[in-house]
Design a protein around this motif. Sequence first.
Motif, PDB file in Angstrom:
ATOM      1  N   ASP A  70       7.734  83.527 -93.640  1.00 55.52           N
ATOM      2  CA  ASP A  70       8.896  83.123 -92.832  1.00 55.52           C
ATOM      3  C   ASP A  70       9.766  82.104 -93.556  1.00 55.52           C
ATOM      4  O   ASP A  70      10.479  81.309 -92.929  1.00 55.52           O
ATOM      5  N   GLU A  75       4.660  75.039 -93.833  1.00 53.48           N
ATOM      6  CA  GLU A  75       4.339  75.157 -92.411  1.00 53.48           C
ATOM      7  C   GLU A  75       3.496  76.390 -92.142  1.00 53.48           C
ATOM      8  O   GLU A  75       2.529  76.343 -91.366  1.00 53.48           O
ATOM      9  N   PHE A  76       3.854  77.498 -92.762  1.00 53.63           N
ATOM     10  CA  PHE A  76       3.118  78.740 -92.523  1.00 53.63           C
ATOM     11  C   PHE A  76       1.663  78.594 -92.936  1.00 53.63           C
ATOM     12  O   PHE A  76       0.747  78.974 -92.202  1.00 53.63           O
ATOM     13  N   GLN A  79      -0.228  75.678 -90.705  1.00 56.19           N
ATOM     14  CA  GLN A  79      -0.266  75.795 -89.247  1.00 56.19           C
ATOM     15  C   GLN A  79      -0.850  77.113 -88.748  1.00 56.19           C
ATOM     16  O   GLN A  79      -0.920  77.345 -87.548  1.00 56.19           O
ATOM     17  N   ASN A  80      -1.268  77.984 -89.679  1.00 57.29           N
ATOM     18  CA  ASN A  80      -1.833  79.260 -89.280  1.00 57.29           C
ATOM     19  C   ASN A  80      -3.303  79.352 -89.665  1.00 57.29           C
ATOM     20  O   ASN A  80      -3.758  78.646 -90.564  1.00 57.29           O
ATOM     21  N   GLU A  81      -4.002  80.239 -88.979  1.00 63.10           N
ATOM     22  CA  GLU A  81      -5.410  80.476 -89.282  1.00 63.10           C
ATOM     23  C   GLU A  81      -5.535  81.683 -90.213  1.00 63.10           C
ATOM     24  O   GLU A  81      -4.567  82.394 -90.464  1.00 63.10           O
ATOM     25  N   THR A  82      -6.747  81.919 -90.671  1.00 60.70           N
ATOM     26  CA  THR A  82      -6.979  82.997 -91.634  1.00 60.70           C
ATOM     27  C   THR A  82      -6.525  84.342 -91.099  1.00 60.70           C
ATOM     28  O   THR A  82      -6.012  85.179 -91.852  1.00 60.70           O
ATOM     29  N   THR A  83      -6.679  84.578 -89.802  1.00 57.90           N
ATOM     30  CA  THR A  83      -6.273  85.868 -89.229  1.00 57.90           C
ATOM     31  C   THR A  83      -4.779  86.102 -89.367  1.00 57.90           C
ATOM     32  O   THR A  83      -4.334  87.249 -89.399  1.00 57.90           O
ATOM     33  N   ASP A  84      -4.006  85.039 -89.476  1.00 54.04           N
ATOM     34  CA  ASP A  84      -2.554  85.190 -89.621  1.00 54.04           C
ATOM     35  C   ASP A  84      -2.161  85.588 -91.040  1.00 54.04           C
ATOM     36  O   ASP A  84      -0.987  85.872 -91.308  1.00 54.04           O
ATOM     37  N   ARG A 109      -4.219  76.219 -98.005  1.00 56.59           N
ATOM     38  CA  ARG A 109      -4.320  75.654 -96.650  1.00 56.59           C
ATOM     39  C   ARG A 109      -5.381  74.554 -96.604  1.00 56.59           C
ATOM     40  O   ARG A 109      -5.145  73.471 -96.061  1.00 56.59           O
TER      41      ARG A 109
END
Length: 255
Positions: A70, A75-76, A79-84, A109
């Motif tokens: 994005d 931030e991506f 703020q995201n977990e491994t599934t994202d 991350r």
Amino acid sequence: MTEQELKNFLDEKYLLYNHPRFIETDPLSIPRLFSRKEDIEIAGFLAATIAWGQRPTIIRNASKLMDWMDNRPFEFITQNETTDFERFDEFVHRTFNGIDCRYFLHALREIYRSGSSLETLFTEGFQQDGSMMSGIVRFREKFLSYQPEKRTLKHVANPLKGSSAKRINMFLRWMVRDNSTGVDFGLWKDIPTSALMMPLDVHSGNVARKLGLLKRKQNDWKAVDELTSRLRDFDRDDPVKYDFALFGLGVFEKF
């Protein structure tokens, strides 16, 4: 050429190619899309990681990575977990595939969430003995500590095993050299430009040999050390500025 004539020649080519007009066709154009320090670091690191092969393909695939994040890489990632990260399963750049890409995002991350950063890791290693080899080794040790697949190890260069670490040295050049010409970023202040090592590849290596700057035939860490030491004769404080000259001579002038 005499030593002075060779220095003058290299300085002339450095001034020609160390210019923003060449960024558009260079992987450096990817981190140049951002202004936040962490975004620049992450975008630069990922773009440098896949910087082998055709330059338009490198830029296209690095741009794809930014789009899939994005266009907010820090931030991506944080703020995201491994599934994202599942969308990256389909990513392929030569031998760097979705398995490798997802691990790189996971490792980044973990590093940034822990309060550390790419700058911190490279700087910690460098400060051990004042060498960029130690900086790279320290970074590699930490970056690969999150249980990667065996296939992913080859995508993080190991100078202890002789790798020239071309893409990592290029990334370090981007982060450390000053921003006075609008090319490199000068974001990292605790590593001096005098300590940087040449991002040696086929083009710069061939040109260096033709100019008598490099005798070693293999493009390995010993060759990096030999060439960088030679270039310090021309500029002790900023030897890797001649990366622009050697690369430009090889790629744009077919020297």
